[in-house]
Motif scaffolding. Sequence first.
Motif, short mmCIF file in Angstrom:
data_model
loop_
_atom_site.label_atom_id
_atom_site.label_comp_id
_atom_site.label_asym_id
_atom_site.label_seq_id
_atom_site.Cartn_x
_atom_site.Cartn_y
_atom_site.Cartn_z
N ALA A 1 35.41 3.51 42.25
CA ALA A 1 35.41 3.88 43.67
C ALA A 1 36.23 2.88 44.49
O ALA A 1 36.93 3.24 45.43
N ARG A 2 36.15 1.63 44.12
CA ARG A 2 36.94 0.61 44.82
C ARG A 2 38.44 0.85 44.61
O ARG A 2 39.24 0.70 45.52
N SER B 1 40.48 -4.96 58.75
CA SER B 1 39.13 -4.83 58.20
C SER B 1 38.41 -3.60 58.75
O SER B 1 37.53 -3.04 58.08
N ALA B 2 38.79 -3.18 59.93
CA ALA B 2 38.14 -2.02 60.54
C ALA B 2 38.42 -0.73 59.77
O ALA B 2 37.68 0.25 59.90
N HIS B 3 39.46 -0.73 58.95
CA HIS B 3 39.83 0.47 58.21
C HIS B 3 39.24 0.50 56.79
O HIS B 3 39.42 1.49 56.07
N LEU B 4 38.53 -0.55 56.41
CA LEU B 4 37.91 -0.57 55.09
C LEU B 4 36.58 0.15 55.11
O LEU B 4 35.83 0.04 56.09
N PRO B 5 36.24 0.91 54.07
CA PRO B 5 34.93 1.55 54.01
C PRO B 5 33.81 0.53 54.10
O PRO B 5 33.89 -0.55 53.50
N ALA B 6 32.78 0.83 54.86
CA ALA B 6 31.69 -0.13 55.07
C ALA B 6 30.99 -0.51 53.78
O ALA B 6 30.48 -1.62 53.63
N ASP B 7 30.94 0.41 52.82
CA ASP B 7 30.23 0.16 51.57
C ASP B 7 31.17 -0.18 50.42
O ASP B 7 30.81 -0.06 49.25
#
Length: 342
Positions: A33-34, A19-25
Amino acid sequence: MTFHDRVDPESWAVLDAASAHLPADLWAASPVARRQASDALLAAMTAHVPPTETVTWHDQAVPGLPGEPDVPIRIYRPRGADAGRPGVLLIHGGGMWGGSIAHEHLRAVSLADDLNAVVVSVEYRLAPEHPHPAPVRDCSGALTWMASNTDALGVDPSRLVVIGGSAGGGLALGVALMARDQGGPRLHYVMALYPMIDDRSETASAREFDHLGAIWDYTRNVEAWAWYLGGQRADAYAAPARAEQLTGLPPVFIDVGELDVFRDEDVAFALRLMQAGVPTELHVYPGAFHASEFVAPDADLSRRISRTRLEALRRALRPTAAVGLSGDAAHEPSPLSVPAAR
Protein backbone atom coordinates in the motif's frame (compact mmCIF):
# COMPACT_ATOMS: atom_id res chain seq x y z
CA MET A 1 16.71 23.98 20.00
CA THR A 2 13.97 21.93 18.32
CA PHE A 3 14.35 19.89 15.15
CA HIS A 4 12.25 22.47 13.31
CA ASP A 5 14.57 25.26 14.43
CA ARG A 6 17.60 23.40 13.04
CA VAL A 7 16.16 22.67 9.58
CA ASP A 8 16.91 24.84 6.57
CA PRO A 9 13.84 27.15 6.40
CA GLU A 10 13.38 26.88 2.62
CA SER A 11 13.43 23.09 2.78
CA TRP A 12 11.07 22.98 5.74
CA ALA A 13 8.48 25.16 4.00
CA VAL A 14 8.33 22.78 1.03
CA LEU A 15 8.21 19.72 3.27
CA ASP A 16 5.38 21.20 5.29
CA ALA A 17 3.34 21.88 2.15
CA ALA A 18 4.07 18.45 0.64
CA SER A 19 3.15 16.62 3.85
CA ALA A 20 -0.44 17.74 3.45
CA HIS A 21 -0.75 15.55 0.36
CA LEU A 22 0.37 12.33 2.05
CA PRO A 23 -2.30 9.86 3.19
CA ALA A 24 -2.87 10.18 6.93
CA ASP A 25 -2.45 6.44 7.46
CA LEU A 26 0.53 6.00 5.12
CA TRP A 27 2.99 4.71 7.70
CA ALA A 28 0.47 2.29 9.18
CA ALA A 29 -0.12 0.68 5.78
CA SER A 30 1.50 -2.44 4.35
CA PRO A 31 4.58 -2.13 2.14
CA VAL A 32 2.45 -2.75 -0.96
CA ALA A 33 0.00 0.00 0.00
CA ARG A 34 2.88 2.35 0.70
CA ARG A 35 4.36 1.64 -2.73
CA GLN A 36 1.03 2.41 -4.36
CA ALA A 37 0.71 5.70 -2.49
CA SER A 38 4.28 6.61 -3.34
CA ASP A 39 3.72 5.82 -7.02
CA ALA A 40 0.59 7.98 -7.08
CA LEU A 41 2.43 10.89 -5.45
CA LEU A 42 5.30 10.58 -7.92
CA ALA A 43 2.89 10.58 -10.86
CA ALA A 44 1.30 13.77 -9.58
CA MET A 45 4.69 15.43 -9.03
CA THR A 46 5.95 14.64 -12.53
CA ALA A 47 2.74 15.04 -14.52
CA HIS A 48 3.79 18.37 -16.01
CA VAL A 49 7.49 17.67 -16.55
CA PRO A 50 8.26 18.18 -20.26
CA PRO A 51 9.89 15.28 -22.14
CA THR A 52 13.59 15.47 -22.77
CA GLU A 53 15.02 15.77 -26.28
CA THR A 54 18.62 15.05 -25.36
CA VAL A 55 18.43 11.52 -23.91
CA THR A 56 16.82 8.31 -25.17
CA TRP A 57 15.94 5.25 -23.10
CA HIS A 58 14.46 1.80 -23.32
CA ASP A 59 13.58 -1.06 -20.97
CA GLN A 60 14.84 -4.61 -21.11
CA ALA A 61 15.63 -7.58 -18.86
CA VAL A 62 19.16 -8.91 -18.43
CA PRO A 63 20.49 -12.11 -16.87
CA GLY A 64 20.92 -12.05 -13.11
CA LEU A 65 23.68 -13.75 -11.19
CA PRO A 66 23.78 -17.56 -11.37
CA GLY A 67 20.63 -19.01 -9.84
CA GLU A 68 18.78 -15.68 -9.87
CA PRO A 69 15.99 -14.44 -12.16
CA ASP A 70 16.44 -11.89 -14.93
CA VAL A 71 16.77 -8.28 -13.77
CA PRO A 72 14.68 -5.48 -15.33
CA ILE A 73 16.72 -2.42 -16.24
CA ARG A 74 16.26 0.85 -18.11
CA ILE A 75 19.13 2.08 -20.28
CA TYR A 76 19.61 5.82 -20.89
CA ARG A 77 21.87 7.20 -23.62
CA PRO A 78 22.62 10.77 -24.66
CA ARG A 79 21.51 11.29 -28.24
CA GLY A 80 24.41 10.77 -30.60
CA ALA A 81 26.45 9.04 -27.91
CA ASP A 82 29.57 7.39 -29.26
CA ALA A 83 31.77 4.73 -27.71
CA GLY A 84 33.85 5.40 -24.64
CA ARG A 85 31.22 7.09 -22.49
CA PRO A 86 31.20 6.69 -18.70
CA GLY A 87 28.91 3.91 -17.49
CA VAL A 88 26.68 4.58 -14.47
CA LEU A 89 24.74 1.93 -12.58
CA LEU A 90 21.94 3.79 -10.80
CA ILE A 91 20.27 2.14 -7.79
CA HIS A 92 17.03 3.63 -6.47
CA GLY A 93 16.19 4.20 -2.83
CA GLY A 94 13.02 3.40 -0.95
CA GLY A 95 13.95 1.78 2.36
CA MET A 96 14.48 -1.59 0.62
CA TRP A 97 10.70 -2.01 0.37
CA GLY A 98 9.80 0.77 -2.09
CA GLY A 99 11.01 2.81 -5.02
CA SER A 100 11.44 1.85 -8.66
CA ILE A 101 13.02 2.78 -11.97
CA ALA A 102 10.18 5.27 -12.41
CA HIS A 103 11.20 7.07 -9.22
CA GLU A 104 14.70 7.55 -10.59
CA HIS A 105 13.72 8.47 -14.15
CA LEU A 106 14.34 12.22 -13.97
CA ARG A 107 17.62 11.67 -12.15
CA ALA A 108 18.75 9.12 -14.69
CA VAL A 109 17.99 11.51 -17.53
CA SER A 110 19.91 14.29 -15.78
CA LEU A 111 22.90 12.03 -15.10
CA ALA A 112 23.05 10.89 -18.72
CA ASP A 113 22.75 14.47 -19.95
CA ASP A 114 25.06 16.20 -17.45
CA LEU A 115 27.78 13.53 -17.59
CA ASN A 116 27.39 12.46 -21.24
CA ALA A 117 27.11 8.97 -19.76
CA VAL A 118 25.25 5.74 -20.39
CA VAL A 119 23.06 5.11 -17.34
CA VAL A 120 21.65 1.71 -16.40
CA SER A 121 18.88 2.01 -13.81
CA VAL A 122 18.08 -1.26 -12.04
CA GLU A 123 14.68 -2.53 -10.85
CA TYR A 124 15.73 -4.84 -8.03
CA ARG A 125 13.37 -7.08 -6.09
CA LEU A 126 11.93 -5.56 -2.91
CA ALA A 127 11.45 -6.64 0.69
CA PRO A 128 9.60 -8.03 2.52
CA GLU A 129 8.58 -10.32 -0.36
CA HIS A 130 12.23 -10.61 -1.42
CA PRO A 131 14.55 -10.08 1.56
CA HIS A 132 18.33 -9.98 1.51
CA PRO A 133 20.28 -11.02 -0.52
CA ALA A 134 17.82 -10.64 -3.42
CA PRO A 135 18.18 -6.83 -3.83
CA VAL A 136 21.99 -6.70 -3.71
CA ARG A 137 22.30 -9.74 -5.97
CA ASP A 138 19.97 -8.15 -8.52
CA CYS A 139 22.08 -4.99 -8.50
CA SER A 140 25.28 -7.02 -8.77
CA GLY A 141 23.77 -8.96 -11.65
CA ALA A 142 22.99 -5.73 -13.48
CA LEU A 143 26.54 -4.49 -12.91
CA THR A 144 28.00 -7.79 -14.13
CA TRP A 145 25.89 -7.63 -17.29
CA MET A 146 26.88 -4.00 -17.83
CA ALA A 147 30.59 -4.76 -17.48
CA SER A 148 30.25 -7.69 -19.90
CA ASN A 149 28.53 -5.55 -22.53
CA THR A 150 30.53 -2.33 -22.52
CA ASP A 151 31.19 -2.47 -26.25
CA ALA A 152 27.49 -2.81 -27.10
CA LEU A 153 26.61 -0.07 -24.61
CA GLY A 154 29.34 2.27 -25.84
CA VAL A 155 30.84 2.41 -22.35
CA ASP A 156 34.45 2.83 -21.33
CA PRO A 157 35.10 -0.21 -19.07
CA SER A 158 37.62 1.80 -17.04
CA ARG A 159 34.94 4.32 -16.04
CA LEU A 160 32.22 2.23 -14.40
CA VAL A 161 30.56 3.89 -11.42
CA VAL A 162 27.73 2.99 -9.06
CA ILE A 163 25.41 5.65 -7.65
CA GLY A 164 22.60 5.26 -5.15
CA GLY A 165 20.71 7.21 -2.50
CA SER A 166 19.59 5.98 0.93
CA ALA A 167 18.73 2.30 0.51
CA GLY A 168 20.28 2.61 -2.95
CA GLY A 169 23.41 4.04 -1.36
CA GLY A 170 23.67 1.05 0.94
CA LEU A 171 23.20 -1.26 -2.02
CA ALA A 172 25.84 0.65 -4.01
CA LEU A 173 28.36 0.00 -1.23
CA GLY A 174 27.19 -3.61 -0.92
CA VAL A 175 27.69 -4.09 -4.66
CA ALA A 176 31.21 -2.63 -4.40
CA LEU A 177 32.07 -4.99 -1.54
CA MET A 178 30.65 -7.96 -3.43
CA ALA A 179 32.58 -7.06 -6.58
CA ARG A 180 35.79 -6.78 -4.57
CA ASP A 181 35.29 -10.06 -2.70
CA GLN A 182 33.94 -12.21 -5.51
CA GLY A 183 36.05 -11.11 -8.45
CA GLY A 184 33.34 -8.96 -9.94
CA PRO A 185 33.66 -5.95 -12.25
CA ARG A 186 36.32 -3.39 -11.45
CA LEU A 187 34.62 -0.18 -10.33
CA HIS A 188 36.08 3.26 -10.86
CA TYR A 189 33.96 5.17 -8.30
CA VAL A 190 31.07 4.81 -5.86
CA MET A 191 28.71 7.65 -4.94
CA ALA A 192 26.62 6.79 -1.88
CA LEU A 193 24.16 9.51 -0.90
CA TYR A 194 23.06 9.37 2.76
CA PRO A 195 23.43 5.59 2.54
CA MET A 196 21.43 3.15 4.69
CA ILE A 197 24.24 0.90 5.93
CA ASP A 198 23.80 -0.18 9.57
CA ASP A 199 20.97 -2.44 10.72
CA ARG A 200 21.87 -1.94 14.39
CA SER A 201 20.52 1.64 14.54
CA GLU A 202 22.53 2.34 17.68
CA THR A 203 24.18 5.67 16.85
CA ALA A 204 23.23 8.96 18.47
CA SER A 205 21.65 10.29 15.27
CA ALA A 206 19.71 7.07 14.74
CA ARG A 207 18.15 7.45 18.19
CA GLU A 208 17.77 11.22 18.09
CA PHE A 209 15.68 11.60 14.95
CA ASP A 210 12.32 9.90 15.49
CA HIS A 211 8.64 10.82 15.14
CA LEU A 212 9.43 13.27 12.34
CA GLY A 213 6.21 13.15 10.35
CA ALA A 214 6.99 12.63 6.67
CA ILE A 215 10.77 12.39 7.21
CA TRP A 216 12.55 9.03 7.35
CA ASP A 217 13.27 8.37 11.03
CA TYR A 218 14.35 5.79 13.60
CA THR A 219 11.03 3.92 13.79
CA ARG A 220 10.70 3.57 10.01
CA ASN A 221 14.33 2.60 9.69
CA VAL A 222 14.08 -0.21 12.27
CA GLU A 223 10.93 -1.48 10.56
CA ALA A 224 12.58 -1.38 7.13
CA TRP A 225 15.62 -3.32 8.32
CA ALA A 226 13.39 -6.01 9.84
CA TRP A 227 11.61 -6.43 6.51
CA TYR A 228 14.84 -6.39 4.55
CA LEU A 229 16.64 -8.96 6.68
CA GLY A 230 13.62 -11.23 7.12
CA GLY A 231 14.94 -12.68 10.37
CA GLN A 232 18.51 -13.17 9.09
CA ARG A 233 21.65 -11.78 10.66
CA ALA A 234 23.01 -8.95 8.54
CA ASP A 235 26.25 -9.50 6.64
CA ALA A 236 28.45 -6.84 5.05
CA TYR A 237 26.56 -7.00 1.74
CA ALA A 238 23.29 -6.19 3.53
CA ALA A 239 24.75 -3.70 6.01
CA PRO A 240 28.13 -2.40 4.76
CA ALA A 241 28.87 -0.85 8.16
CA ARG A 242 29.43 -4.42 9.35
CA ALA A 243 32.27 -5.00 6.85
CA GLU A 244 35.42 -5.87 8.75
CA GLN A 245 37.79 -5.00 5.92
CA LEU A 246 37.41 -1.95 3.67
CA THR A 247 40.71 -1.96 1.80
CA GLY A 248 40.58 -2.52 -1.94
CA LEU A 249 37.44 -0.50 -2.58
CA PRO A 250 37.33 2.17 -5.30
CA PRO A 251 37.17 5.86 -4.37
CA VAL A 252 33.95 6.68 -2.52
CA PHE A 253 31.84 9.84 -2.21
CA ILE A 254 29.43 10.06 0.74
CA ASP A 255 27.15 12.90 1.73
CA VAL A 256 24.53 13.19 4.44
CA GLY A 257 22.46 15.83 6.19
CA GLU A 258 23.28 17.03 9.67
CA LEU A 259 19.69 16.15 10.67
CA ASP A 260 19.60 12.73 8.98
CA VAL A 261 19.01 9.54 10.95
CA PHE A 262 21.96 8.06 8.99
CA ARG A 263 24.40 10.89 9.84
CA ASP A 264 26.58 9.13 12.38
CA GLU A 265 26.77 5.74 10.67
CA ASP A 266 27.73 7.43 7.39
CA VAL A 267 30.38 9.66 8.97
CA ALA A 268 31.84 6.70 10.87
CA PHE A 269 31.94 4.61 7.70
CA ALA A 270 33.65 7.39 5.75
CA LEU A 271 36.28 7.66 8.48
CA ARG A 272 36.90 3.92 8.34
CA LEU A 273 37.29 4.13 4.56
CA MET A 274 39.94 6.84 4.96
CA GLN A 275 41.74 4.81 7.61
CA ALA A 276 41.74 1.86 5.20
CA GLY A 277 43.42 3.97 2.53
CA VAL A 278 40.35 4.35 0.32
CA PRO A 279 40.14 7.84 -1.29
CA THR A 280 36.99 9.24 0.30
CA GLU A 281 35.07 12.49 -0.07
CA LEU A 282 32.63 13.27 2.74
CA HIS A 283 30.11 16.11 3.02
CA VAL A 284 27.78 16.83 5.95
CA TYR A 285 25.20 19.55 5.29
CA PRO A 286 23.89 21.70 8.17
CA GLY A 287 20.13 22.12 8.02
CA ALA A 288 19.56 19.13 5.73
CA PHE A 289 17.25 16.28 6.73
CA HIS A 290 16.98 12.93 4.97
CA ALA A 291 16.55 13.48 1.22
CA SER A 292 15.85 17.17 1.76
CA GLU A 293 17.24 18.08 -1.68
CA PHE A 294 14.68 15.74 -3.23
CA VAL A 295 11.85 17.25 -1.20
CA ALA A 296 12.88 20.86 -1.86
CA PRO A 297 14.95 20.82 -5.06
CA ASP A 298 14.84 24.59 -5.58
CA ALA A 299 16.14 25.53 -2.13
CA ASP A 300 19.59 27.12 -2.13
CA LEU A 301 20.87 24.32 0.11
CA SER A 302 19.58 21.69 -2.31
CA ARG A 303 21.25 23.36 -5.27
CA ARG A 304 24.55 23.44 -3.37
CA ILE A 305 24.23 19.74 -2.55
CA SER A 306 23.48 18.85 -6.17
CA ARG A 307 26.23 21.07 -7.55
CA THR A 308 28.81 19.47 -5.25
CA ARG A 309 27.79 15.98 -6.35
CA LEU A 310 27.92 16.80 -10.03
CA GLU A 311 31.33 18.45 -9.74
CA ALA A 312 32.65 15.37 -7.90
CA LEU A 313 31.32 13.08 -10.62
CA ARG A 314 32.84 15.21 -13.36
CA ARG A 315 36.22 15.07 -11.64
CA ALA A 316 35.97 11.32 -11.16
CA LEU A 317 34.88 10.59 -14.72
CA ARG A 318 37.31 12.83 -16.55
CA PRO A 319 39.30 10.28 -18.61
CA THR A 320 42.77 11.65 -17.88
CA ALA A 321 42.23 13.17 -14.43
CA ALA A 322 42.84 11.65 -11.03
CA VAL A 323 39.93 11.49 -8.63
CA GLY A 324 40.10 14.37 -6.17
CA LEU A 325 41.54 17.08 -8.43
CA SER A 326 39.63 20.34 -8.70
CA GLY A 327 37.10 20.46 -11.51
CA ASP A 328 34.81 22.81 -13.31
CA ALA A 329 31.07 22.71 -13.85
CA ALA A 330 29.81 23.83 -17.24
CA HIS A 331 26.51 24.87 -15.74
CA GLU A 332 24.73 24.71 -12.43
CA PRO A 333 22.97 21.35 -12.31
CA SER A 334 19.37 20.70 -11.65
CA PRO A 335 18.90 19.34 -8.13
CA LEU A 336 17.70 16.21 -9.92
CA SER A 337 21.14 15.63 -11.37
CA VAL A 338 21.85 12.89 -8.87
CA PRO A 339 19.54 10.43 -7.20
CA ALA A 340 17.85 11.04 -3.91
CA ALA A 341 15.33 8.85 -2.18
CA ARG A 342 14.47 7.28 1.12
